[in-house]
Design a protein around this motif. Structure first.
Motif, mmCIF file in Angstrom:
data_model
loop_
_atom_site.group_PDB
_atom_site.id
_atom_site.type_symbol
_atom_site.label_atom_id
_atom_site.label_comp_id
_atom_site.label_asym_id
_atom_site.label_seq_id
_atom_site.Cartn_x
_atom_site.Cartn_y
_atom_site.Cartn_z
ATOM 1 N N GLU A 278 33.097 74.395 57.572
ATOM 2 C CA GLU A 278 33.129 75.453 56.574
ATOM 3 C C GLU A 278 34.464 75.440 55.860
ATOM 4 O O GLU A 278 35.516 75.364 56.494
ATOM 5 C CB GLU A 278 32.913 76.825 57.230
ATOM 6 N N ILE A 279 34.404 75.495 54.529
ATOM 7 C CA ILE A 279 35.609 75.603 53.714
ATOM 8 C C ILE A 279 35.675 77.034 53.189
ATOM 9 O O ILE A 279 34.869 77.435 52.348
ATOM 10 C CB ILE A 279 35.591 74.624 52.523
ATOM 11 N N LYS A 280 36.595 77.814 53.704
ATOM 12 C CA LYS A 280 36.700 79.200 53.255
ATOM 13 C C LYS A 280 37.320 79.242 51.862
ATOM 14 O O LYS A 280 38.315 78.561 51.593
ATOM 15 C CB LYS A 280 37.542 80.008 54.233
ATOM 16 N N LEU A 281 36.725 80.027 50.981
ATOM 17 C CA LEU A 281 37.250 80.185 49.627
ATOM 18 C C LEU A 281 38.243 81.337 49.587
ATOM 19 O O LEU A 281 37.923 82.460 49.979
ATOM 20 C CB LEU A 281 36.104 80.460 48.640
ATOM 21 N N LYS A 282 39.438 81.057 49.133
ATOM 22 C CA LYS A 282 40.464 82.092 49.032
ATOM 23 C C LYS A 282 40.049 83.132 47.993
ATOM 24 O O LYS A 282 39.607 82.793 46.898
ATOM 25 C CB LYS A 282 41.807 81.472 48.646
ATOM 26 N N ASN A 283 40.184 84.374 48.376
ATOM 27 C CA ASN A 283 39.889 85.511 47.495
ATOM 28 C C ASN A 283 38.397 85.691 47.194
ATOM 29 O O ASN A 283 38.033 86.508 46.341
ATOM 30 C CB ASN A 283 40.649 85.402 46.156
ATOM 31 N N ILE A 284 37.543 84.916 47.855
ATOM 32 C CA ILE A 284 36.102 85.059 47.624
ATOM 33 C C ILE A 284 35.377 85.126 48.963
ATOM 34 O O ILE A 284 35.528 84.227 49.803
ATOM 35 C CB ILE A 284 35.526 83.881 46.801
ATOM 36 N N SER A 285 34.635 86.178 49.174
ATOM 37 C CA SER A 285 33.774 86.301 50.355
ATOM 38 C C SER A 285 32.369 86.610 49.845
ATOM 39 O O SER A 285 32.167 87.593 49.126
ATOM 40 C CB SER A 285 34.273 87.431 51.267
ATOM 41 N N ILE A 286 31.432 85.766 50.193
ATOM 42 C CA ILE A 286 30.092 85.892 49.620
ATOM 43 C C ILE A 286 29.113 86.370 50.682
ATOM 44 O O ILE A 286 28.802 85.653 51.637
ATOM 45 C CB ILE A 286 29.606 84.553 49.027
ATOM 46 N N LYS A 287 28.672 87.573 50.517
ATOM 47 C CA LYS A 287 27.653 88.137 51.411
ATOM 48 C C LYS A 287 26.482 88.612 50.562
ATOM 49 O O LYS A 287 26.631 88.937 49.393
ATOM 50 C CB LYS A 287 28.222 89.313 52.213
ATOM 51 N N ARG A 288 25.333 88.637 51.157
ATOM 52 C CA ARG A 288 24.151 89.127 50.454
ATOM 53 C C ARG A 288 23.238 89.840 51.441
ATOM 54 O O ARG A 288 23.336 89.643 52.657
ATOM 55 C CB ARG A 288 23.395 87.977 49.803
ATOM 56 N N ASN A 289 22.353 90.629 50.902
ATOM 57 C CA ASN A 289 21.378 91.321 51.730
ATOM 58 C C ASN A 289 20.071 90.549 51.791
ATOM 59 O O ASN A 289 19.703 89.847 50.843
ATOM 60 C CB ASN A 289 21.105 92.725 51.185
ATOM 61 N N PHE A 290 19.392 90.688 52.903
ATOM 62 C CA PHE A 290 18.003 90.273 52.990
ATOM 63 C C PHE A 290 17.160 91.509 52.685
ATOM 64 O O PHE A 290 17.420 92.598 53.199
ATOM 65 C CB PHE A 290 17.667 89.763 54.389
#
Length: 292
Positions: free
Chosen positions: A252-264
């Motif tokens: 996994e490459i973590k993106l600085k300043n970006i966290s991507i979450k979504r709902n099911f």
């Protein structure tokens, strides 16, 4: 014709005196006569010959009984089944590919193991297509990963998912800015995919220069490409690559300043009849996804 009319017809075939049947059933003779006349009117011919106060099954009545009695018994059995078995029926569902491939199979298996009198027909397609199928009445419940703004559709949050950037290139740092990954060949899901839509929307303010090298629809396809090509990178649901992350075949490459979450989401038409099976399965899926 009604089940009651048919029931009285078959009873009169065995007991041709309306007065005797009236006493046995606790119904008035007039009510029985009206029901039989109603049935005959619908069939447009008499089923009995009236001989004084006695009814005698005629030739048309005999063939009607022969052709229909078994079907009547099946209908009565189905009626009894509906009354006695509270959760039964056939449920049509569809799920987006992440949910359908990695989460829903175990949920469906466990639910079927608890209930013997149901059948679940499951399809896997993208979220956009599922929304359309719900609108057309082709599905009872849909499981998707994007927000539906359709007025005719009810949506409920079932759980949350992490979208991550992955690669097989061990030389990449564990954390980077998105700009530092632009030279990579980005491979994303097809248009209409929840994963793709959420990812592109999340990064649109950060960088609009992402070059999409290729699209895919099958998870195994992207995994094969990722594992064999260091220059390829993608954004994918974490649940889809858990095994590869654990074995360190992907990182996994973590993106600085970006966290991507979504709902099911669970979706269904606002005019959908909510049977015991519908409500039971929806609640079961919601509890399981919340604990995922």
């Amino acid at each position: 014709m009604t089940l009651k009319e048919l029931e009285l017809f078959y009873l009169l075939c065995e007991n041709t005196h309306i007065s005797g049947l009236s006493r046995k059933l606790g119904m008035s003779q007039a009510a029985i006569s009206l029901a039989i006349k109603s049935l005959e009117k619908k069939l447009e011919e008499p089923l009995f010959d009236r001989l004084g106060k006695k009814l005698v099954l005629n030739e048309r009545g005999r063939i009607f009984k022969e052709k229909t009695h078994q079907h009547y018994l099946s209908l009565k059995d189905a009626q009894k089944n509906f009354k006695e078995i509270k959760i039964s029926g056939i449920l049509n569902i569809a799920a987006s590919k992440t949910i359908g491939n990695f989460i829903l199979p175990q949920i469906v298996f466990d639910y079927l193991s608890l209930h013997q009198n149901i059948s679940i027909k499951k399809q896997i397609t993208n979220s956009t297509r599922i929304i359309q199928m719900i609108k057309e009445g082709k599905l009872d419940i849909g499981f998707i990963e994007i927000i539906s703004k359709e007025e005719d559709i009810i949506k409920e949050v079932l759980g949350q998912d992490d979208l991550i950037v992955v690669s097989c290139d061990d030389n990449l740092p564990n954390e980077l800015y998105l700009d530092e990954l632009l030279e990579k060949k980005w491979v994303l899901r097809e248009k209409g995919s929840g994963t793709r839509d959420v990812f592109l929307k999340e990064i649109e303010e950060t960088n609009t220069d992402l070059d999409i090298f290729m699209e895919y629809s099958d998870f195994e396809e992207i995994k094969m490409l990722l594992l064999n090509n260091k220059e390829i990178i993608t954004c994918i649901s974490k649940v889809a690559v858990l095994k590869e992350l654990k074995t360190k075949h992907l990182k996994e490459i973590k993106l600085k300043n970006i966290s991507i979450k979504r709902n099911f989401y669970c979706i269904y038409h606002k005019q959908k009849y909510k049977s015991k099976l519908f409500n039971s399965f929806k609640l079961f899926a919601k509890k399981r996804m919340n604990n995922f």
